[in-house]
Design a protein around this motif. Sequence first.
Motif, PDB file in Angstrom:
ATOM      1  N   ILE A  15       0.898  -1.209   0.013  1.00  0.00           N
ATOM      2  CA  ILE A  15       0.078  -0.140   0.025  1.00  0.00           C
ATOM      3  C   ILE A  15       0.863   1.338  -0.133  1.00  0.00           C
ATOM      4  CG2 ILE A  15      -1.747   1.308   1.217  1.00  0.00           C
ATOM      5  CD1 ILE A  15      -2.795  -1.033  -0.088  1.00  0.00           C
ATOM      6  N   HIS A  16       1.853   1.210   0.917  1.00  0.00           N
ATOM      7  CA  HIS A  16       2.787   2.227   0.833  1.00  0.00           C
ATOM      8  C   HIS A  16       3.499   2.692  -0.581  1.00  0.00           C
ATOM      9  CE1 HIS A  16       3.112   2.942   5.475  1.00  0.00           C
ATOM     10  NE2 HIS A  16       2.684   1.503   5.261  1.00  0.00           N
ATOM     11  N   ASN A  17       3.829   1.321  -1.115  1.00  0.00           N
ATOM     12  CA  ASN A  17       4.610   1.704  -2.418  1.00  0.00           C
ATOM     13  C   ASN A  17       3.689   2.178  -3.539  1.00  0.00           C
ATOM     14  OD1 ASN A  17       6.952   0.592  -1.224  1.00  0.00           O
ATOM     15  ND2 ASN A  17       6.353  -1.400  -1.743  1.00  0.00           N
ATOM     16  N   ASN A  18       2.380   1.757  -3.500  1.00  0.00           N
ATOM     17  CA  ASN A  18       1.341   2.069  -4.547  1.00  0.00           C
ATOM     18  C   ASN A  18       1.176   3.511  -4.188  1.00  0.00           C
ATOM     19  OD1 ASN A  18       1.163  -0.521  -5.341  1.00  0.00           O
ATOM     20  ND2 ASN A  18      -0.909  -0.999  -4.151  1.00  0.00           N
ATOM     21  N   ILE A  19       0.776   4.222  -3.083  1.00  0.00           N
ATOM     22  CA  ILE A  19       0.713   5.616  -2.586  1.00  0.00           C
ATOM     23  C   ILE A  19       1.685   6.255  -3.372  1.00  0.00           C
ATOM     24  CG2 ILE A  19       0.154   7.456  -1.262  1.00  0.00           C
ATOM     25  CD1 ILE A  19      -1.416   5.227   0.400  1.00  0.00           C
ATOM     26  N   ARG A  20       2.880   5.951  -3.042  1.00  0.00           N
ATOM     27  CA  ARG A  20       4.092   6.744  -3.382  1.00  0.00           C
ATOM     28  C   ARG A  20       4.354   6.841  -4.987  1.00  0.00           C
ATOM     29  NH1 ARG A  20       7.980   7.622   0.652  1.00  0.00           N
ATOM     30  NH2 ARG A  20       7.575   6.620   2.696  1.00  0.00           N
ATOM     31  N   THR A  21       3.903   5.539  -5.448  1.00  0.00           N
ATOM     32  CA  THR A  21       4.154   5.494  -6.921  1.00  0.00           C
ATOM     33  C   THR A  21       3.048   6.266  -7.688  1.00  0.00           C
ATOM     34  OG1 THR A  21       4.740   3.097  -6.787  1.00  0.00           O
ATOM     35  CG2 THR A  21       3.983   3.982  -8.902  1.00  0.00           C
ATOM     36  N   ILE A  22       1.846   6.637  -7.209  1.00  0.00           N
ATOM     37  CA  ILE A  22       0.952   7.463  -7.597  1.00  0.00           C
ATOM     38  C   ILE A  22       1.515   8.784  -7.499  1.00  0.00           C
ATOM     39  CG2 ILE A  22      -1.458   8.279  -7.217  1.00  0.00           C
ATOM     40  CD1 ILE A  22      -2.341   5.675  -5.925  1.00  0.00           C
ATOM     41  N   PHE A  23       2.002   9.164  -6.528  1.00  0.00           N
ATOM     42  CA  PHE A  23       2.132  10.536  -6.401  1.00  0.00           C
ATOM     43  C   PHE A  23       3.601  11.078  -7.067  1.00  0.00           C
ATOM     44  CE2 PHE A  23      -0.874  10.468  -3.353  1.00  0.00           C
ATOM     45  CZ  PHE A  23      -1.865  11.538  -3.287  1.00  0.00           C
ATOM     46  N   GLN A  24       4.529   9.854  -7.155  1.00  0.00           N
ATOM     47  CA  GLN A  24       5.914  10.231  -7.621  1.00  0.00           C
ATOM     48  C   GLN A  24       5.629  10.088  -9.226  1.00  0.00           C
ATOM     49  OE1 GLN A  24       8.102  10.400  -5.545  1.00  0.00           O
ATOM     50  NE2 GLN A  24       9.631  11.227  -7.181  1.00  0.00           N
ATOM     51  N   SER A  25       4.822   9.320  -9.833  1.00  0.00           N
ATOM     52  CA  SER A  25       4.775   9.414 -11.225  1.00  0.00           C
ATOM     53  C   SER A  25       3.895  10.550 -11.641  1.00  0.00           C
ATOM     54  CB  SER A  25       4.028   8.271 -11.797  1.00  0.00           C
ATOM     55  OG  SER A  25       2.534   8.057 -11.327  1.00  0.00           O
ATOM     56  N   ARG A  26       3.409  11.113 -10.923  1.00  0.00           N
ATOM     57  CA  ARG A  26       2.439  12.263 -11.380  1.00  0.00           C
ATOM     58  C   ARG A  26       2.714  13.597 -10.380  1.00  0.00           C
ATOM     59  NH1 ARG A  26      -0.679   7.892 -11.844  1.00  0.00           N
ATOM     60  NH2 ARG A  26      -1.876   7.834 -13.419  1.00  0.00           N
ATOM     61  N   LYS A  27       3.915  13.698 -10.070  1.00  0.00           N
ATOM     62  CA  LYS A  27       4.385  14.641  -9.341  1.00  0.00           C
ATOM     63  C   LYS A  27       4.335  16.139  -9.771  1.00  0.00           C
ATOM     64  CE  LYS A  27       8.485  15.958  -6.418  1.00  0.00           C
ATOM     65  NZ  LYS A  27       9.562  15.778  -5.929  1.00  0.00           N
ATOM     66  N   ASN A  28       4.728  16.222 -10.947  1.00  0.00           N
ATOM     67  CA  ASN A  28       4.648  17.487 -11.715  1.00  0.00           C
ATOM     68  C   ASN A  28       3.109  17.933 -11.721  1.00  0.00           C
ATOM     69  OD1 ASN A  28       7.658  17.901 -11.618  1.00  0.00           O
ATOM     70  ND2 ASN A  28       7.631  16.737 -13.776  1.00  0.00           N
ATOM     71  N   ASP A  29       2.471  16.972 -11.963  1.00  0.00           N
ATOM     72  CA  ASP A  29       1.042  17.328 -12.315  1.00  0.00           C
ATOM     73  C   ASP A  29       0.326  17.839 -10.972  1.00  0.00           C
ATOM     74  OD1 ASP A  29       1.200  16.831 -14.920  1.00  0.00           O
ATOM     75  OD2 ASP A  29       0.215  14.818 -14.748  1.00  0.00           O
ATOM     76  N   LEU A  30       0.708  16.938  -9.937  1.00  0.00           N
ATOM     77  CA  LEU A  30       0.094  17.389  -8.454  1.00  0.00           C
ATOM     78  C   LEU A  30       0.656  18.341  -8.160  1.00  0.00           C
ATOM     79  CD1 LEU A  30       0.530  13.653  -6.960  1.00  0.00           C
ATOM     80  CD2 LEU A  30      -1.680  14.752  -7.490  1.00  0.00           C
ATOM     81  N   LEU A  31       1.927  18.806  -8.150  1.00  0.00           N
ATOM     82  CA  LEU A  31       2.493  20.079  -7.808  1.00  0.00           C
ATOM     83  C   LEU A  31       1.698  21.496  -8.415  1.00  0.00           C
ATOM     84  CD1 LEU A  31       6.122  19.453  -7.547  1.00  0.00           C
ATOM     85  CD2 LEU A  31       4.609  19.695  -5.662  1.00  0.00           C
ATOM     86  N   ASP A  32       1.415  21.160  -9.875  1.00  0.00           N
ATOM     87  CA  ASP A  32       0.747  22.238 -10.615  1.00  0.00           C
ATOM     88  C   ASP A  32      -0.934  22.323  -9.949  1.00  0.00           C
ATOM     89  OD1 ASP A  32       2.834  22.776 -11.959  1.00  0.00           O
ATOM     90  OD2 ASP A  32       2.265  21.429 -13.671  1.00  0.00           O
ATOM     91  N   ALA A  33      -1.436  21.065  -9.614  1.00  0.00           N
ATOM     92  CA  ALA A  33      -2.777  21.364  -9.461  1.00  0.00           C
ATOM     93  C   ALA A  33      -2.899  21.847  -8.116  1.00  0.00           C
ATOM     94  CB  ALA A  33      -3.229  19.814  -9.411  1.00  0.00           C
ATOM     95  N   LEU A  34      -1.915  21.384  -6.988  1.00  0.00           N
ATOM     96  CA  LEU A  34      -2.173  21.918  -5.846  1.00  0.00           C
ATOM     97  C   LEU A  34      -1.481  23.499  -5.769  1.00  0.00           C
ATOM     98  CD1 LEU A  34      -2.266  21.416  -2.742  1.00  0.00           C
ATOM     99  CD2 LEU A  34      -0.073  20.694  -2.513  1.00  0.00           C
TER     100      LEU A  34
END
Length: 427
Positions: A15-34
């Motif tokens: 579960i930890h790995n999945n959550i980190r992967t979600i945010f790591q692979s979309r880090k730039n998009d997430l940062l822009d959205a936030l």
Amino acid sequence: MEETRVVIIDDVEEIHNNIRTIFQSRKNDLLDALKQDLFGPSTHNQNIKKELNLIFDSAFQGQDGYELVKKSVAMGRPYSVAIVDMRMPPGWDGLQTIRKIREVDQDIEIVICSAYSDYSWHDIAHELGVNDKYLFLSKPFEVTEMKQMVINLAEKWWLNTRNKIYVEELRKARENAEASDRAKQEFLSIIGHELRTPLNVILMTLEDLLDNQNDQEALKIIRNSHDSTRHLARLIEDILVYTEMDKNDFRFAAKPFTLKALLETCRKQFQPPCDEKGLNLSIKADQDIPQNFIGDIDRIQNVLFQLLSNAVQFTDKGQVSLEVQIDANFHKHTVLDVLALRFHITDTGIGMNEEQLKHCFDLFYQGDDPRHHSRTGSGLGLSLCRKIVLALGGAIRIESQQGQGTRAHVTLPIKLDGSAKMRIAAS
């Protein structure tokens, strides 16, 4: 670098790995959205938001997660979001973990995750209390759902954190302002006392000299000195009254007085200056007005003295009058133990033009007129009158025409004493 810190508390490492992967692979998009959510689309804010850094920490048991949260708070680097699994054998379950976390951090946003129905949402709400800092997410979770939930909760946490900072700054500013105000009040009280005593001695000395001086030239000098000292004493008194009314614990006095005594005091105060200027002073009250009242006679007298003083000061010939009537319209809408009295102060003096009349109640407005420069006052009197009248629940209005005089209307609701109340009720 501004950090958005998230702690994952789950006994399954995947579960930890999945959550980190979600945010790591979309880090730039997430940062822009936030960045857009928190700061808006401006270029300046975009530059600021690039400093934000999403940081994930992991704990595989509830007690370990609690220790991480506790340590983060102690270090001044609290987590904004905790993702907590409900079932984590063999240690604390999610509910117990959240209860412990709340003991050390009341602000952290919590995502409750579970693939099982160990607790219903009703049970969770009952245990944790109704709170807007919990969201429920079922396993297996959708990637987009997890992404949006964490981003939105992080945004909410940042907004709440900044709001708390602003509120604390406002609280400190208010405390500083109140402390400054208390210091000002204490200073004015001390200065007022220190000034009153010598001024009263000077006034009494000048009055003795006026009574025993025959030389006309000397009398003129003494009279001018007496008038100036009396004006200064009245100004000091007005300033003290004005500032006294700004105190949080200010209360109007409630003392028995008679209308006859109030009007007689006004006559004694203003008959001499009227005689000196050759003015006719008329003070009268309608015969049907009761005599006995209860109220702050000193403040009522402040208002009448100020208005009569202005009338005498700005009148060279003719008359100054004070009339008292019952305001019947006001009385119809009030209780039997209160009577509204209307005071009319009229003079035949120089009057005011439209501009002066418009600003006459403004604090420290003096309405300078080069033709009457010697009559200019402090600009405090009428402002003080209005402050007192409104605080007493009354109304004040002034009519004036340049060269034709001024008429002030003051309506004050004043409490009747027992016997006067009975007479009004009987009528």
